[in-house]
Motif scaffolding. Structure first.
Motif, PDB file in Angstrom:
ATOM      1  N   ALA A  93       0.808  -1.226   0.000  1.00 14.44           N
ATOM      2  CA  ALA A  93       0.000   0.000   0.000  1.00 14.44           C
ATOM      3  C   ALA A  93       0.842   1.277   0.000  1.00 14.44           C
ATOM      4  O   ALA A  93       0.445   2.289   0.546  1.00 14.44           O
ATOM      5  CB  ALA A  93      -0.958  -0.001   1.206  1.00 14.44           C
ATOM      6  N   GLY A  94       2.048   1.210  -0.599  1.00 18.07           N
ATOM      7  CA  GLY A  94       2.876   2.429  -0.688  1.00 18.07           C
ATOM      8  C   GLY A  94       3.656   2.706   0.579  1.00 18.07           C
ATOM      9  O   GLY A  94       4.323   3.729   0.707  1.00 18.07           O
ATOM     10  N   ALA A  95       3.612   1.787   1.574  1.00 17.55           N
ATOM     11  CA  ALA A  95       4.269   2.041   2.863  1.00 17.55           C
ATOM     12  C   ALA A  95       5.791   2.102   2.721  1.00 17.55           C
ATOM     13  O   ALA A  95       6.454   2.956   3.317  1.00 17.55           O
ATOM     14  CB  ALA A  95       3.892   0.942   3.847  1.00 17.55           C
ATOM     15  N   PHE A  96       6.333   1.199   1.905  1.00 14.03           N
ATOM     16  CA  PHE A  96       7.796   1.165   1.762  1.00 14.03           C
ATOM     17  C   PHE A  96       8.306   2.471   1.161  1.00 14.03           C
ATOM     18  O   PHE A  96       9.313   3.034   1.600  1.00 14.03           O
ATOM     19  CB  PHE A  96       8.199  -0.034   0.895  1.00 14.03           C
ATOM     20  N   GLU A  97       7.590   2.989   0.151  1.00 11.39           N
ATOM     21  CA  GLU A  97       8.050   4.211  -0.526  1.00 11.39           C
ATOM     22  C   GLU A  97       8.028   5.408   0.424  1.00 11.39           C
ATOM     23  O   GLU A  97       8.934   6.237   0.420  1.00 11.39           O
ATOM     24  CB  GLU A  97       7.184   4.503  -1.760  1.00 11.39           C
ATOM     25  N   ILE A  98       6.979   5.489   1.255  1.00 16.52           N
ATOM     26  CA  ILE A  98       6.876   6.598   2.216  1.00 16.52           C
ATOM     27  C   ILE A  98       8.006   6.516   3.255  1.00 16.52           C
ATOM     28  O   ILE A  98       8.648   7.508   3.584  1.00 16.52           O
ATOM     29  CB  ILE A  98       5.497   6.558   2.946  1.00 16.52           C
ATOM     30  N   GLU A 131       2.847  13.068   7.261  1.00 13.36           N
ATOM     31  CA  GLU A 131       2.635  13.470   8.661  1.00 13.36           C
ATOM     32  C   GLU A 131       2.495  12.230   9.549  1.00 13.36           C
ATOM     33  O   GLU A 131       3.114  12.121  10.610  1.00 13.36           O
ATOM     34  CB  GLU A 131       1.359  14.322   8.784  1.00 13.36           C
ATOM     35  N   GLU A 132       1.676  11.304   9.070  1.00 15.74           N
ATOM     36  CA  GLU A 132       1.430  10.073   9.836  1.00 15.74           C
ATOM     37  C   GLU A 132       2.729   9.281  10.008  1.00 15.74           C
ATOM     38  O   GLU A 132       3.011   8.733  11.063  1.00 15.74           O
ATOM     39  CB  GLU A 132       0.385   9.223   9.108  1.00 15.74           C
ATOM     40  N   SER A 133       3.525   9.244   8.930  1.00 21.64           N
ATOM     41  CA  SER A 133       4.774   8.478   8.934  1.00 21.64           C
ATOM     42  C   SER A 133       5.759   9.084   9.940  1.00 21.64           C
ATOM     43  O   SER A 133       6.522   8.371  10.591  1.00 21.64           O
ATOM     44  CB  SER A 133       5.362   8.477   7.529  1.00 21.64           C
ATOM     45  N   ARG A 134       5.746  10.421  10.036  1.00 29.01           N
ATOM     46  CA  ARG A 134       6.652  11.101  10.964  1.00 29.01           C
ATOM     47  C   ARG A 134       6.333  10.718  12.418  1.00 29.01           C
ATOM     48  O   ARG A 134       7.206  10.570  13.243  1.00 29.01           O
ATOM     49  CB  ARG A 134       6.502  12.618  10.770  1.00 29.01           C
ATOM     50  N   LEU A 135       5.037  10.560  12.698  1.00 29.78           N
ATOM     51  CA  LEU A 135       4.616  10.295  14.073  1.00 29.78           C
ATOM     52  C   LEU A 135       4.680   8.816  14.432  1.00 29.78           C
ATOM     53  O   LEU A 135       4.694   8.456  15.599  1.00 29.78           O
ATOM     54  CB  LEU A 135       3.166  10.788  14.279  1.00 29.78           C
ATOM     55  N   SER A 136       4.693   7.951  13.396  1.00 24.42           N
ATOM     56  CA  SER A 136       4.566   6.512  13.667  1.00 24.42           C
ATOM     57  C   SER A 136       5.906   5.807  13.483  1.00 24.42           C
ATOM     58  O   SER A 136       6.716   6.189  12.646  1.00 24.42           O
ATOM     59  CB  SER A 136       3.530   5.930  12.705  1.00 24.42           C
ATOM     60  N   ASP A 137       6.131   4.757  14.273  1.00 20.84           N
ATOM     61  CA  ASP A 137       7.377   3.988  14.133  1.00 20.84           C
ATOM     62  C   ASP A 137       7.235   2.894  13.089  1.00 20.84           C
ATOM     63  O   ASP A 137       8.210   2.455  12.498  1.00 20.84           O
ATOM     64  CB  ASP A 137       7.736   3.325  15.474  1.00 20.84           C
ATOM     65  N   VAL A 138       5.986   2.416  12.878  1.00 22.28           N
ATOM     66  CA  VAL A 138       5.792   1.335  11.906  1.00 22.28           C
ATOM     67  C   VAL A 138       5.475   1.952  10.537  1.00 22.28           C
ATOM     68  O   VAL A 138       4.956   3.058  10.458  1.00 22.28           O
ATOM     69  CB  VAL A 138       4.642   0.385  12.319  1.00 22.28           C
ATOM     70  N   PRO A 139       5.786   1.219   9.428  1.00 24.08           N
ATOM     71  CA  PRO A 139       5.498   1.751   8.084  1.00 24.08           C
ATOM     72  C   PRO A 139       4.007   2.030   7.894  1.00 24.08           C
ATOM     73  O   PRO A 139       3.158   1.225   8.297  1.00 24.08           O
ATOM     74  CB  PRO A 139       5.953   0.627   7.159  1.00 24.08           C
TER      75      PRO A 139
END
Length: 531
Positions: A411-416, A468-476
């Motif tokens: 779902a695009g997690a790796f790229e983010i 924004e979500e990625s900055r706050l979260s430790d998991v992809p």
């Protein structure tokens, strides 16, 4: 000397900036074609051949193979992407998008006067860093049905409708687990793909055994047998001419009769051996007997076998003979002398299915099948073709997961995640090549952007939310295509293959770098030196 031109004045030549713009426009062009196909919400393309045959697909590999691409650079990118499919079975559309985006990002820097060599150095550093990120977010899996089902479903939903994808994913995982032997690589050729134009696509099923596309040749033979011994053989049960030219001379009609009887006797002896074996093994225990022969069985022999209730198939394909031995056990025999029970295979159910004018024989419920059949059903030819391409990709996705023993959040997690890591890494890079790293980081975002656009959401809006979500979260963090909101792919069972992502990163960086460093394009052909 200046008057003498080195090149043929009529040859087509594109120099420096012009050559670069030719390459970049080609990459953008092919990217625009493929963009709308990405992801489960992607749209379809209709391919019409010269003869008017129609193919509707959104599988990137099929499109790139079938489209007529004239531009040399575009066909280079297309070839690289189809090679990606040959290696890993997936990731063609992503490859095209990332190459196009890398060149697009580099273009703006080159327009400002940055040398392409510096950008490619930045690309190289960024690639090494991205591979580190890939290693850090891979999730080890157990090789079982749950682990493989997620990756197969994710892969198939990007190719076919999700109802069908769920059916096919289940079939693919079952097939792979059936033929897998501990620690040995899985041989995908042991999964036979059989087409049957019948019913609907969601009736596609896995047969743990074999399906053959011909039936018994005698009307009195049983159509369905349970608990059957299977004799696979390559022995002729019909009268054959001698191999050398020979003649028989006879004086009287009686002699000719004797000759005919002797010929017949020779074949009957063979058939009787089979019948004796059947009587010995199957009397009083409810077991049955099936003969599958690679050579012919003549009508007289068929009749003798039918009277004994033996089901006989003649002229089976060689490929099926090899699979039969793997599916049912036993060995293929070349003679009928001294046959042992251990040389026979065994199947729980053998039955004939007639569809229109075609007969199919199913050999099912084998004890320990090392070869299985996926029976693909569909109402018309192009549905079957679409299912076939999808099944092949589904099998490869499962196989990759087994070989890697790991998956990547989808779902695009790796790229983010890679974008976040590269942005931090950029500040540690000295000199102008950091601009190359920045371009690389931006280019990776094309995947989540296009996923968002294809699902009907605003690309910028979505990317900002995800970052924004990625900055706050430790998991992809990935993108939920139904709501446009950030989600954690791991919890929703959305996974990609590790090897596919790794291959995309490696091949895209190399090809984009090579295209950027081209500063002259010439029409090549016979030069005066080749004489």
């Amino acid at each position: 000397m200046a008057a003498i031109s080195l090149l043929n004045p009529k040859a087509e030549v594109a120099r420096a900036a012009q050559a670069l713009s030719v390459n970049i426009s080609a990459a953008k062009g092919i990217q625009d074609v493929m963009k709308t196909n990405l992801g489960p919400r992607g749209t379809m393309k209709m391919l019409v051949s010269g003869a008017g045959d129609i193919k509707i697909t959104k599988d990137g590999n099929v499109l790139l193979h079938e489209m007529q691409i004239q531009h040399p650079t575009a066909s280079l990118i297309a070839r690289a992407s189809t090679a990606q499919d040959d290696m890993t079975g997936d990731g063609t559309t992503s490859t095209v998008l990332v190459i196009g985006e890398l060149l697009k990002q580099a273009d703006s820097y080159i327009a400002d006067g940055l040398h392409p060599r510096l950008i490619t150095e930045g690309f190289d550093k960024a690639r090494a860093k991205t591979l580190e990120v890939l290693e850090s977010i891979k999730i080890p899996i157990e090789i079982n049905k749950e682990g493989l089902l997620d990756v197969a479903t994710t892969s198939l939903r990007t190719k076919v409708h999700h109802n069908l994808a769920d059916v096919l994913a289940d079939v693919c995982v079952e097939a792979i687990l059936a033929i897998r032997r501990d620690d040995k690589p899985v041989d995908l050729h042991m999964v036979e793909l059989m087409e049957m134009q019948h019913k609907t696509a969601t009736d596609t099923q896995l047969v743990k055994g074999l399906v053959m596309d011909h039936g018994a040749r005698h009307p009195d033979m049983p159509k369905r047998l349970e608990n059957a011994y299977i004799l696979t053989c390559n022995v002729s049960m019909e009268y054959e001419k001698s191999e050398v030219n020979s003649g028989f001379f006879y004086k009287t009609a009686e002699e000719r009769e004797k000759l005919v009887a002797a010929e017949r006797e020779f074949i009957e002896q063979r058939v009787k051996k089979v019948i004796e074996l059947k009587k010995k093994l199957c009397t009083g225990n409810g077991k049955n007997f099936v003969v599958i022969n690679q050579k012919g069985i003549d009508p007289m022999s068929l009749d003798m076998l039918a009277k004994e209730g033996i089901m006989a198939l003649r002229r089976a394909k060689r490929r099926n003979m090899e699979r039969l031995a793997l599916a049912c056990g036993g060995i293929a025999l070349n003679h009928f002398d001294d046959i042992q029970e251990s040389q026979l295979g065994f199947a729980g159910l053998v039955y004939e299915h007639v569809l229109g004018e075609n007969k199919y024989t199913f050999v099912e419920e084998c004890k320990n099948p090392q070869s299985v059949t996926i029976l693909m059903k569909g109402p018309n030819k192009h549905t079957l073709t679409q299912i076939k391409d999808a099944v092949r990709d589904g099998l490869r996705a499962c196989n990759n997961a087994i070989e890697d023993k790991a998956l990547i959040p989808g779902a695009g997690a790796f790229e983010i995640t890679a974008y976040k890591a590269l942005t931090a890494f950029k500040d540690t890079v000295k000199g102008k090549s950091r601009l190359g790293v920045a371009a690389y980081a931006e280019a990776l975002l094309v995947i989540p952007k296009v996923l968002a656009t294809n699902s009907g959401f605003d690309a910028q809006d979505t990317i900002v939310k995800l970052q924004e979500e990625s900055r706050l979260s430790d998991v992809p963090v990935g993108l939920d295509l139904a709501s446009g909101e950030p989600i954690i792919p791991k919890d929703n069972g959305i996974f990609d293959n590790y090897i596919v992502k790794k291959q995309i990163i490696n091949s895209c960086s190399v090809i984009a770098s090579n295209l950027l460093l081209v500063d002259e394009i010439m029409r090549a052909g016979m030069s005066s030196l080749k004489g």
